[in-house]
Design a protein around this motif. Structure first.
Motif, PDB file in Angstrom:
ATOM      1  N   ASN A 213       0.836  -1.197   0.000  1.00  0.00           N
ATOM      2  CA  ASN A 213       0.000   0.000   0.000  1.00  0.00           C
ATOM      3  C   ASN A 213       0.873   1.250   0.000  1.00  0.00           C
ATOM      4  N   LEU A 214       0.291   2.336  -0.445  1.00  0.00           N
ATOM      5  CA  LEU A 214       1.035   3.584  -0.579  1.00  0.00           C
ATOM      6  C   LEU A 214       0.863   4.433   0.680  1.00  0.00           C
ATOM      7  N   HIS A 215       1.962   4.946   1.204  1.00  0.00           N
ATOM      8  CA  HIS A 215       1.897   5.903   2.304  1.00  0.00           C
ATOM      9  C   HIS A 215       1.498   7.278   1.757  1.00  0.00           C
ATOM     10  N   ASP A 216       0.889   8.089   2.602  1.00  0.00           N
ATOM     11  CA  ASP A 216       0.444   9.414   2.163  1.00  0.00           C
ATOM     12  C   ASP A 216       1.602  10.252   1.622  1.00  0.00           C
ATOM     13  N   CYS A 217       2.760  10.138   2.260  1.00  0.00           N
ATOM     14  CA  CYS A 217       3.909  10.922   1.795  1.00  0.00           C
ATOM     15  C   CYS A 217       4.346  10.460   0.396  1.00  0.00           C
ATOM     16  N   GLU A 218       4.148   9.167   0.105  1.00  0.00           N
ATOM     17  CA  GLU A 218       4.495   8.657  -1.215  1.00  0.00           C
ATOM     18  C   GLU A 218       3.498   9.143  -2.263  1.00  0.00           C
ATOM     19  N   ALA A 219       2.242   9.265  -1.875  1.00  0.00           N
ATOM     20  CA  ALA A 219       1.247   9.838  -2.783  1.00  0.00           C
ATOM     21  C   ALA A 219       1.586  11.291  -3.079  1.00  0.00           C
ATOM     22  N   ASP A 220       2.012  12.013  -2.041  1.00  0.00           N
ATOM     23  CA  ASP A 220       2.445  13.401  -2.243  1.00  0.00           C
ATOM     24  C   ASP A 220       3.616  13.458  -3.220  1.00  0.00           C
ATOM     25  N   SER A 221       4.549  12.522  -3.072  1.00  0.00           N
ATOM     26  CA  SER A 221       5.710  12.476  -3.952  1.00  0.00           C
ATOM     27  C   SER A 221       5.299  12.164  -5.387  1.00  0.00           C
ATOM     28  N   ALA A 222       4.337  11.277  -5.550  1.00  0.00           N
ATOM     29  CA  ALA A 222       3.861  10.938  -6.893  1.00  0.00           C
ATOM     30  C   ALA A 222       3.230  12.152  -7.565  1.00  0.00           C
ATOM     31  N   VAL A 223       2.424  12.889  -6.816  1.00  0.00           N
ATOM     32  CA  VAL A 223       1.805  14.100  -7.362  1.00  0.00           C
ATOM     33  C   VAL A 223       2.886  15.114  -7.745  1.00  0.00           C
ATOM     34  N   ALA A 224       3.884  15.273  -6.881  1.00  0.00           N
ATOM     35  CA  ALA A 224       4.976  16.221  -7.159  1.00  0.00           C
ATOM     36  C   ALA A 224       5.740  15.802  -8.408  1.00  0.00           C
ATOM     37  N   HIS A 225       5.948  14.481  -8.587  1.00  0.00           N
ATOM     38  CA  HIS A 225       6.639  13.996  -9.777  1.00  0.00           C
ATOM     39  C   HIS A 225       5.841  14.320 -11.032  1.00  0.00           C
ATOM     40  N   VAL A 226       4.540  14.055 -10.990  1.00  0.00           N
ATOM     41  CA  VAL A 226       3.697  14.328 -12.161  1.00  0.00           C
ATOM     42  C   VAL A 226       3.710  15.812 -12.483  1.00  0.00           C
TER      43      VAL A 226
END
Length: 275
Positions: free
Chosen positions: A209-222
């Motif tokens: 599962n994805l941690h919230d900080c990793e979701a934030d990182s994914a959004v920042a990457h996009v």
């Protein structure tokens, strides 16, 4: 010719393949840079030059992966170097090729046959990782990181897939606009879509599962990659050709109602919802 004297580029007619071929030809290391189209014409296998240990760089779209594997002589398949969008773990594992070299491109290929880098470096892992990185750095003039940790490539591939699934979709659904238009006028929609896709598919792409900080990182990457290619209009044809590797892949992995809503608004992709 000894190993590494020959570099082969499969899919050299495409924009990425052409730029990669040009970059490889600038390298003194290779006496020969062989160009091969995606499908062999009159023979079962590609007529590869060189021998075991010479890299075979695959610059095709993801929908040609199976064809490339089939057309590569079995004893040369460990030399394949992949740079496609998508989660390749499954198809490579089925053919016992999970240990082949994998790269994630974070650049753009220009119409003049050159590469243009942005704020993010490409990343590569595997036997031919240093060959790949040197071609991009020295021959192509763009950044590329070599990693000894396969999970780095898995994360980078997932982040890139989120971009290639969400951004072209919004560009098409909003009327065939460029990436800059999406960032300026639908940035919040993009962020919400990326988060939905990331949380739904992370267990399948990353095995957890994805941690919230990793979701934030994914959004920042996009967001960062979008800024790097803001003037581009993603190809809706490529989005259709790679449907099974992009939007279709996410639809199989979990409930993504926002994603479905945007696909239904896309004139070029909506018909694929029932495929």
């Amino acid at each position: 010719m000894s190993p590494s004297d020959v570099a082969t580029v499969v899919g050299s007619r495409g924009r990425v393949g052409r730029a990669f071929t040009n970059a490889a030809r600038r390298m003194r290391k290779y006496r020969t840079v062989q160009e091969i189209s995606t499908r062999p014409s009159s023979v079962m296998y590609y007529p590869l030059l060189g021998g075991e240990g010479d890299p075979i760089f695959v610059a095709t779209t993801a929908d040609s992966i199976q064809c490339v594997i089939n057309a590569t002589p079995p004893k040369r398949r460990n030399d394949l170097v992949w740079m496609q969008n998508g989660i390749l773990t499954g198809v490579l594992g089925q053919h016992h090729l999970a240990d082949t070299t994998r790269a994630v491109l974070r650049l753009s290929a220009q119409a003049d046959g050159s590469f243009q880098s942005g704020s993010l470096a490409s990343v590569v892992h595997g036997t031919h990782a240093h060959d790949f990185a040197n071609i991009l750095r020295v021959g192509g003039g763009v950044d590329c990181d070599v990693t000894s940790n396969l999970s780095d490539v898995d994360v980078a591939a997932f982040q890139k897939l989120l971009w290639s699934t969400a951004v072209p979709l919004l560009c098409n659904a909003l009327g065939g606009v460029d990436v800059a238009h999406v960032i300026k006028n639908a940035g919040d929609d993009l962020d919400m879509l990326v988060r939905e896709l990331a949380y739904a598919a992370a267990p399948h792409a990353l095995g957890r599962n994805l941690h919230d900080c990793e979701a934030d990182s994914a959004v920042a990457h996009v967001r960062a990659y979008s800024a790097d290619v803001s003037s581009s209009k993603p190809s809706s044809k490529l989005a259709q050709d790679e449907w099974a590797w992009r939007n279709g892949w996410f639809l199989e992995k979990g409930s993504t109602p926002l994603h479905v809503s945007w696909v239904s608004k896309s004139p070029d992709l909506c018909h694929l919802l029932d495929v």
